[in-house]
Write an enzyme that holds these catalytic residues in place. Structure first.
Site, PDB file in Angstrom:
ATOM      1  N   HIS A   1       0.671  -1.326   0.183  1.00 53.39           N
ATOM      2  CA  HIS A   1      -0.029   0.193   0.172  1.00 53.39           C
ATOM      3  C   HIS A   1       0.860   1.252   0.112  1.00 53.39           C
ATOM      4  CE1 HIS A   1       0.098  -0.777   4.423  1.00 53.39           C
ATOM      5  NE2 HIS A   1       0.477   0.597   4.569  1.00 53.39           N
TER       6      HIS A   1
ATOM      7  N   HIS B   1       3.938   7.097   3.773  1.00 54.98           N
ATOM      8  CA  HIS B   1       4.826   5.972   3.906  1.00 54.98           C
ATOM      9  C   HIS B   1       4.116   4.876   2.601  1.00 54.98           C
ATOM     10  CE1 HIS B   1       1.780   4.213   6.725  1.00 54.98           C
ATOM     11  NE2 HIS B   1       2.123   3.123   5.957  1.00 54.98           N
TER      12      HIS B   1
ATOM     13  N   GLU C   1       7.461   0.922   5.274  1.00 60.13           N
ATOM     14  CA  GLU C   1       6.868   0.039   6.251  1.00 60.13           C
ATOM     15  C   GLU C   1       7.022  -1.340   5.657  1.00 60.13           C
ATOM     16  OE1 GLU C   1       2.614   0.538   6.643  1.00 60.13           O
ATOM     17  OE2 GLU C   1       2.368  -1.479   7.624  1.00 60.13           O
TER      18      GLU C   1
HETATM   19  C1  LIG Z   1      -2.465   1.246  10.168  1.00 56.26           C
HETATM   20  C2  LIG Z   1      -1.455   0.570  10.717  1.00 56.26           C
HETATM   21  C3  LIG Z   1      -0.081   0.147   9.983  1.00 56.26           C
HETATM   22  C4  LIG Z   1      -0.550  -0.537   8.914  1.00 56.26           C
HETATM   23  O1  LIG Z   1      -0.721  -1.777   9.158  1.00 56.26           O
HETATM   24  O2  LIG Z   1      -0.350  -0.001   7.532  1.00 56.26           O
HETATM   25  C5  LIG Z   1       0.373   1.844   9.457  1.00 56.26           C
HETATM   26  O3  LIG Z   1       0.457   2.047   8.526  1.00 56.26           O
HETATM   27  S1  LIG Z   1       0.789   2.842  11.096  1.00 56.26           S
HETATM   28  C6  LIG Z   1       1.426   4.237  10.219  1.00 56.26           C
HETATM   29  C7  LIG Z   1       1.805   5.234  11.522  1.00 56.26           C
HETATM   30  N1  LIG Z   1       2.794   4.656  12.050  1.00 56.26           N
HETATM   31  C8  LIG Z   1       4.162   4.895  11.869  1.00 56.26           C
HETATM   32  O4  LIG Z   1       4.410   5.956  10.954  1.00 56.26           O
HETATM   33  C9  LIG Z   1       5.377   4.385  12.837  1.00 56.26           C
HETATM   34  C10 LIG Z   1       6.698   4.773  12.148  1.00 56.26           C
HETATM   35  N2  LIG Z   1       6.871   6.245  12.327  1.00 56.26           N
HETATM   36  C11 LIG Z   1       7.805   6.841  13.341  1.00 56.26           C
HETATM   37  O5  LIG Z   1       8.225   6.101  14.171  1.00 56.26           O
HETATM   38  C12 LIG Z   1       7.713   8.115  13.165  1.00 56.26           C
HETATM   39  O6  LIG Z   1       6.751   8.582  12.798  1.00 56.26           O
HETATM   40  C13 LIG Z   1       9.172   8.644  12.662  1.00 56.26           C
HETATM   41  C14 LIG Z   1       9.186   8.405  11.037  1.00 56.26           C
HETATM   42  C15 LIG Z   1      10.361   8.299  13.479  1.00 56.26           C
HETATM   43  C16 LIG Z   1       9.076  10.208  12.496  1.00 56.26           C
HETATM   44  O7  LIG Z   1       9.003  10.847  13.836  1.00 56.26           O
HETATM   45  P1  LIG Z   1       8.343  12.226  14.248  1.00 56.26           P
HETATM   46  O8  LIG Z   1       8.408  12.305  15.517  1.00 56.26           O
HETATM   47  O9  LIG Z   1       7.024  12.321  13.781  1.00 56.26           O
HETATM   48  O10 LIG Z   1       9.471  13.043  13.538  1.00 56.26           O
HETATM   49  P2  LIG Z   1      10.653  13.654  13.584  1.00 56.26           P
HETATM   50  O11 LIG Z   1      10.879  15.149  13.663  1.00 56.26           O
HETATM   51  O12 LIG Z   1      11.449  12.885  14.452  1.00 56.26           O
HETATM   52  O13 LIG Z   1      11.163  13.268  12.097  1.00 56.26           O
HETATM   53  C17 LIG Z   1      12.648  13.105  12.019  1.00 56.26           C
HETATM   54  C18 LIG Z   1      12.782  13.472  10.536  1.00 56.26           C
HETATM   55  O14 LIG Z   1      12.034  12.628   9.620  1.00 56.26           O
HETATM   56  C19 LIG Z   1      10.980  13.497   8.799  1.00 56.26           C
HETATM   57  N3  LIG Z   1      10.010  12.541   8.669  1.00 56.26           N
HETATM   58  C20 LIG Z   1       9.066  12.196   9.526  1.00 56.26           C
HETATM   59  N4  LIG Z   1       8.053  11.532   9.144  1.00 56.26           N
HETATM   60  C21 LIG Z   1       8.526  11.342   7.779  1.00 56.26           C
HETATM   61  C22 LIG Z   1       7.824  10.570   6.580  1.00 56.26           C
HETATM   62  N5  LIG Z   1       6.743  10.056   7.086  1.00 56.26           N
HETATM   63  N6  LIG Z   1       8.181  10.569   5.399  1.00 56.26           N
HETATM   64  C23 LIG Z   1       9.419  11.303   5.422  1.00 56.26           C
HETATM   65  N7  LIG Z   1      10.153  12.163   6.193  1.00 56.26           N
HETATM   66  C24 LIG Z   1       9.478  11.997   7.482  1.00 56.26           C
HETATM   67  C25 LIG Z   1      10.862  14.617   9.682  1.00 56.26           C
HETATM   68  O15 LIG Z   1      10.396  15.639   8.516  1.00 56.26           O
HETATM   69  C26 LIG Z   1      12.356  15.213   9.982  1.00 56.26           C
HETATM   70  O16 LIG Z   1      13.105  15.527   9.044  1.00 56.26           O
HETATM   71  P3  LIG Z   1      14.008  16.957   9.118  1.00 56.26           P
HETATM   72  O17 LIG Z   1      12.950  17.868   9.521  1.00 56.26           O
HETATM   73  O18 LIG Z   1      14.502  16.951   8.204  1.00 56.26           O
HETATM   74  O19 LIG Z   1      14.683  16.825  10.653  1.00 56.26           O
HETATM   75 CO   LIG Z   2       0.647   1.192   6.469  1.00 54.36          CO
END
Ligand SMILES: CC[C@@H](C(=O)O)C(=O)SCCNC(=O)CCNC(=O)[C@H](O)C(C)(C)COP(=O)(O)OP(=O)(O)OC[C@H]1O[C@@H](n2cnc3c(N)ncnc32)[C@H](O)[C@@H]1OP(=O)(O)O
Ligand SMILES: [Co+2]
Length: 134
Positions: free
Chosen positions: A7, A79, A130
């Site tokens: 997905h 993602h 993922e």
């Molecule tokens: C429905 C259930 C399941 C399924 O079966 O399909 C799912 O899909 S659940 C979906 C939701 N779950 C998750 O996303 C779990 C994993 N994600 C995480 O652990 C966190 O979201 C993360 C990826 C570690 C980000 O943490 P966060 O605290 O939100 O942000 P940060 O500020 O620490 O981010 C660091 C850095 O990364 C960039 N970032 C964040 N999210 C994304 C993204 N989705 N895609 C691309 N880049 C991302 C963020 O912008 C930061 O960058 P800089 O600003 O350059 O530092």
């Molecule tokens: Co998902």
């Protein structure tokens, strides 16, 4: 190692509006919202002929998508999910290659009832990945 695209997930600011748009404007097969408290999201699956779209909306106070929506208030691609045959073997291979596996590296059960893991977007060209064991 990776197999089919399972997905593409889109974080949305209004789940009802996004669902209605895909149903009405795009003529898609749109499912019912399902809460996933272990993941901090409410999800709507859209079934396409060759893959699925996952609409995501924050659930609870510590949703992992809240920060993404704060930075992207109109929503955006959050993602992509690839299928793997053996998620623990995939995890160990990725760790050995230096990738960061999120959430402590232990798979959780995802929205399809199958084990999932996430890989840090900074290790994959800015794309959160993922993995789902099928
Ligand atoms: C429905 C259930 C399941 C399924 O079966 O399909 C799912 O899909 S659940 C979906 C939701 N779950 C998750 O996303 C779990 C994993 N994600 C995480 O652990 C966190 O979201 C993360 C990826 C570690 C980000 O943490 P966060 O605290 O939100 O942000 P940060 O500020 O620490 O981010 C660091 C850095 O990364 C960039 N970032 C964040 N999210 C994304 C993204 N989705 N895609 C691309 N880049 C991302 C963020 O912008 C930061 O960058 P800089 O600003 O350059 O530092
Ligand atoms: Co998902």
């Amino acid at each position: 190692m990776i197999g089919r695209l399972n997905h593409v997930a889109i974080a949305v600011p209004d789940l009802d509006a996004a669902s209605a748009q895909y149903r009405t404007m795009l003529g898609a097969d749109v499912g019912a919202p399902q809460d996933e408290p272990d993941h901090g999201v409410t999800v709507v699956f859209i079934t396409l002929p060759n893959t699925k779209i996952e609409l995501l909306y924050p659930l609870g106070d510590a949703s992992p998508i809240q920060g993404f929506l704060d930075k992207n208030p109109s929503g955006g691609i959050h993602h992509i999910c690839y299928e793997v045959d053996d998620i623990l073997a995939a995890r160990d291979h990725l760790l050995a290659e230096g990738a960061r596996v999120l959430g402590g590296g232990e798979p959780k059960i995802g929205a399809h009832g199958k084990p999932v893991l996430f890989l840090h977007p900074k290790d994959f060209n800015g794309c959160l990945i993922e993995l789902e064991q099928v």
